[in-house]
Design an enzyme around this catalytic site. Structure first.
Site, PDB file in Angstrom:
ATOM      1  N   SER A   1       0.867  -1.180   0.000  1.00 14.89           N
ATOM      2  CA  SER A   1       0.000   0.000   0.000  1.00 14.89           C
ATOM      3  C   SER A   1       0.899   1.223   0.000  1.00 14.89           C
ATOM      4  O   SER A   1       2.095   1.135   0.262  1.00 14.89           O
ATOM      5  CB  SER A   1      -0.882   0.027   1.250  1.00 14.89           C
ATOM      6  N   ASP A   2       0.336   2.383  -0.293  1.00 14.38           N
ATOM      7  CA  ASP A   2       1.050   3.630  -0.031  1.00 14.38           C
ATOM      8  C   ASP A   2       0.820   3.979   1.442  1.00 14.38           C
ATOM      9  O   ASP A   2       0.088   3.287   2.159  1.00 14.38           O
ATOM     10  CB  ASP A   2       0.582   4.737  -0.993  1.00 14.38           C
ATOM     11  N   TYR A   3       1.417   5.079   1.862  1.00 10.96           N
ATOM     12  CA  TYR A   3       1.490   5.435   3.281  1.00 10.96           C
ATOM     13  C   TYR A   3       0.095   5.634   3.893  1.00 10.96           C
ATOM     14  O   TYR A   3      -0.582   6.622   3.592  1.00 10.96           O
ATOM     15  CB  TYR A   3       2.301   6.717   3.430  1.00 10.96           C
ATOM     16  N   GLY A   4      -0.311   4.716   4.725  1.00  9.42           N
ATOM     17  CA  GLY A   4      -1.610   4.853   5.400  1.00  9.42           C
ATOM     18  C   GLY A   4      -2.815   4.690   4.487  1.00  9.42           C
ATOM     19  O   GLY A   4      -3.949   5.028   4.857  1.00  9.42           O
TER      20      GLY A   4
END
Ligand code: BGC
Length: 728
Positions: free
Chosen positions: A276-279
């Site tokens: 995933s990307d950040y958060g």
């Protein structure tokens, strides 16, 4: 990327240590890997499995990371920039029950310690070799401390310079972006890093250039534009993919099963992992497709998202969800296998007991690459009266602009102040190139490097008046390029236009050096200068490279990877648009604006050298190819000027009659050539007809027989044309 965090992380960065962790040499044979990871999976407990899907940051809250690692509760870590810490964590993993190695990721994009130019500059070099070498150097520097995975390359296509992240990609064209994607993946991997090609997909098409917005596109554009560089990156061996923050046609990419499973896994056969990307998993709640973090995690995992970066969704909820039957155990196992497979491919199991070893980084080679990358990326937009290069005929050179006395590396991504590589000022770089009898005067013109506020403008005008030539350095507002930096105004920022106007009244020829991470609207500024050189954000060696090019040691050879608009109102503006039924003409009811031209200020592919080139004798050697044939096209390129020069010859095609409307031009090939004055060279391009197709609404790839036009020249307006007819 979170800039403050990243700066903090890089504070403690030692330079010369190295780790023997992963390398291309350690990559393992497929069958043996499958056997090993399946045997391992069979021994794993549910918590151990879930842990493999958790990407933990360095500054995460207690309980202490080391203890969690010993318990087998963390699978992957990010943003740990020192060999000392990496060794601590690795040693803890070696003490865990199953001794599954950790993997260490970080945004080693164009900077680890020494800053190379921004990636858009790599693309402006139009050289796969330059991009590969740049990636190799950054990769080697990061790998030397034990990092084994970079969150790069970003390959998001964009037609919208309002979006600040165009600085990280390769511009607007799918072919150029694919060449760059492949080159970057090869380079980082050769340096010792696995790659995460990102952001899958459509991130560069966020509506109105507003970061984190939504993207809308047809199936044809999804496949013909956006997915192409991802495919090229995977073909070059990218081990992993990062899903994008944005929605694509209404579905957040992080939970899009069609994209993450049907396209990526089933259609393309990718069996590495998707992070995933950040958060981003928790952001599914705000996207409005999940009520809470647990539901967000279930949707993401089901879609095919394997690794959770910083949402703590998988680590907090997956175990209970599997136990309760809300998540099939097989779905969890599939994701775990993908992580283990990647770790095994990187050879991490074999090196789990190998301590971090000292490995020197060759700083002079880093600098040489940084300098060459910068030098080859500069784009000369105009050069009236051959005002550049700065020959000894100019006795008095005035350098104006506060940026010329700064030594930051000009990147949107800066290493910590204490450890950054020494960067000379532009003033010093210019000074070192003066010929005997030449003088260099300087005025800052502004109070700081980004030109927000004028400082003694009359003093700057006086310095200009006393000179034979004025070099004015302007910078895009330096703090607003990169992630989270969307703009609605792309003019020179602050007081820079005003100073340019005042100086122009001194009547001296002006050379405008433009530091930028994206296309700007130079409609008001370019006419006031004789020469405009786009120098992007050039990194540690950028200033030395500017001096080399400005003084003529090397000719400029970069070409625009993205169209420069006349005004923000023209955006999106790009060369490979569809034709219209009413081409612009002097008639109200045609496709045009009432208050602006329809053409860009500078088109895609544009860039001058210090000489001129002519294209002649365009020949298709295979005028009636079959659909499976390779078309061979030749053209003669001649340096018609009096200086040596480098040109990027570009080949475009168009299918004038097809089953659906096709773009007016599409870049198919390019080659970078250096020629002596008067020298001619016959260039040959090989073009498989199979590459000239497109996708329909059902994502079928069609290659149609019929006529194809061919255009060759130095930019997207190339007018030397011929054609061929593809027969079934
Ligand atoms: C960015 C990614 C980056 C990640 C980790 C995100 O905000 O979108 O490109 O890799 O942060 O730093």
């Amino acid at each position: 990327m979170r800039l403050p965090l990243l700066r903090l992380l890089l504070l403690a960065l030692p330079v010369i240590l190295g780790a023997a962790a992963s390398s291309a040499a350690g990559r393992q044979d497929d069958a043996a890997i499958e056997q090993r990871i399946r045997a391992l999976l069979a021994r794993m407990t549910l918590p151990e499995k879930v842990a493999q899907l958790h990407l933990a940051g360095r500054a995460d809250p207690p309980p202490p990371q080391l203890e969690l690692i010993r318990q087998g509760r963390i699978g992957v870590m990010m943003n740990i920039p020192t060999a000392r810490e990496i060794e601590l964590y690795r040693a803890a993993a070696a003490q865990s029950r199953l001794r599954i190695p950790l993997m260490f990721g970080l945004d080693a994009v164009n900077v680890f310690r020494l800053a190379l130019p921004a990636p858009i500059a790599w693309a402006a070099s139009w050289s796969a070799e330059v991009a590969e070498d740049a990636a190799f150097r950054v990769g080697s520097e990061a790998a030397a401390v034990g990092i084994n995975w970079t969150f790069a390359p970003a390959v998001d296509l964009s037609r919208d310079p309002r979006w600040g992240r165009v600085i990280e990609g390769a511009g607007e064209d799918p072919y150029l972006a694919s060449v760059m994607a492949g080159a970057r993946v090869r380079g980082y991997r050769r340096g010792g890093l696995a790659t995460a090609v990102k952001h899958f997909v459509g991130y560069g098409f966020v509506e109105s250039g507003k970061d984190y917005g939504g993207a809308t596109m047809s199936t044809g554009d999804l496949f013909d534009l956006h997915l192409r560089p991802f495919k090229a990156a995977l073909e070059a061996g990218s081990e992993t993919v990062m899903a994008a923050f944005n929605t694509v046609n209404g579905m957040p990419a992080s939970a899009d099963r069609y994209l993450l499973t049907d396209v990526l896994r089933k259609r393309w056969g990718f069996n590495g992992f998707v992070t995933s990307d950040y958060g981003a998993i928790n952001e599914l709640i705000r996207h409005g497709i999940a009520a809470d973090s647990a539901e967000a995690g279930r949707k993401a995992l089901h879609a095919g998202l394997d690794l959770d970066m910083e949402s703590y969704s998988y680590i907090n909820h997956l175990e209970a969800d599997v136990k309760a039957g809300r998540v099939p155990a097989a779905e969890l196992d599939t994701a775990v296998l993908r992580i283990l497979r990647t770790k095994a491919r990187l050879g991490l199991f074999e090196t789990i007991d190998t301590p971090v070893a000292a490995r020197p980084v060759d700083e002079s080679a880093m600098r040489a690459t940084a300098r060459r990358t910068a030098r080859e990326s500069f784009v000369l937009l105009k050069n009236d009266d051959d005002v550049l290069p700065l020959t000894p005929a100019y006795k008095r050179i005035a350098l104006i602009g506060a940026w010329a006395q700064t030594d930051d590396d000009g990147s949107w991504f800066e290493p910590a102040e204490l450890t950054k590589a020494e960067t000379p000022t532009l003033y010093a770089a210019f000074k070192s190139r003066l010929s005997p009898g030449q003088t260099l005067t300087f005025a800052p013109g502004f109070t700081e490097k980004c030109g927000h506020v004028l400082a003694d403008p009359e003093g700057a005008v006086a310095v200009a008046r006393d000179a034979d030539v004025v070099v004015l350095v302007v910078a895009e507002d330096c703090d607003i390029s990169g992630e989270g930096t969307s703009r609605t105004n792309l003019n020179l920022s602050g007081a820079q236009q005003e100073l340019l106007q005042r100086i122009s009244r001194a009547g001296k020829p002006i050379v405008l050096l433009v530091n930028t991470g994206r296309p700007l609207t130079l409609t008001e500024s370019a006419p006031l200068a004789k020469a405009v050189l786009i120098v992007w954000q050039g990194g540690t060696e950028g200033r030395n490279a500017i001096a080399e090019v400005a003084f003529g040691a090397y000719p400029p050879s970069g070409k625009l990877p993205m169209t420069f608009p006349r005004s923000v109102g023209q955006i999106p503006i790009y060369y490979n648009h569809l034709p219209t039924g009413r081409p612009p003409a002097n008639d109200r009811y045609t496709s045009r604006y009432m208050d602006e031209e329809v053409t860009p200020l500078y088109p895609f592919g544009w860039g001058l050298s210090y000489t001129t080139f002519a294209y002649t004798d365009l020949v298709v050697e295979t005028p009636r190819p079959h659909l499976d044939d390779v078309v061979r096209i030749t053209v003669t390129l001649t340096n018609t000027g009096t200086r040596a020069g480098t040109e990027v010859a570009q080949l475009y095609t168009r299918q004038p009659v097809a089953s659906r409307s096709r773009p007016v031009r599409e870049l198919r090939r390019f080659v970078k050539v250096t020629l002596a004055p008067g020298e001619s060279r016959k260039l040959a391009f090989e073009l498989p007809v199979q590459e000239l197709g497109f996708h329909d609404d059902q994502a079928n790839y069609l290659v149609e027989p019929g006529r194809y036009q061919v255009f060759v020249g130095g930019n997207a307006l190339a007018d030397l044309a011929t054609d061929f007819v593809a027969v079934p």
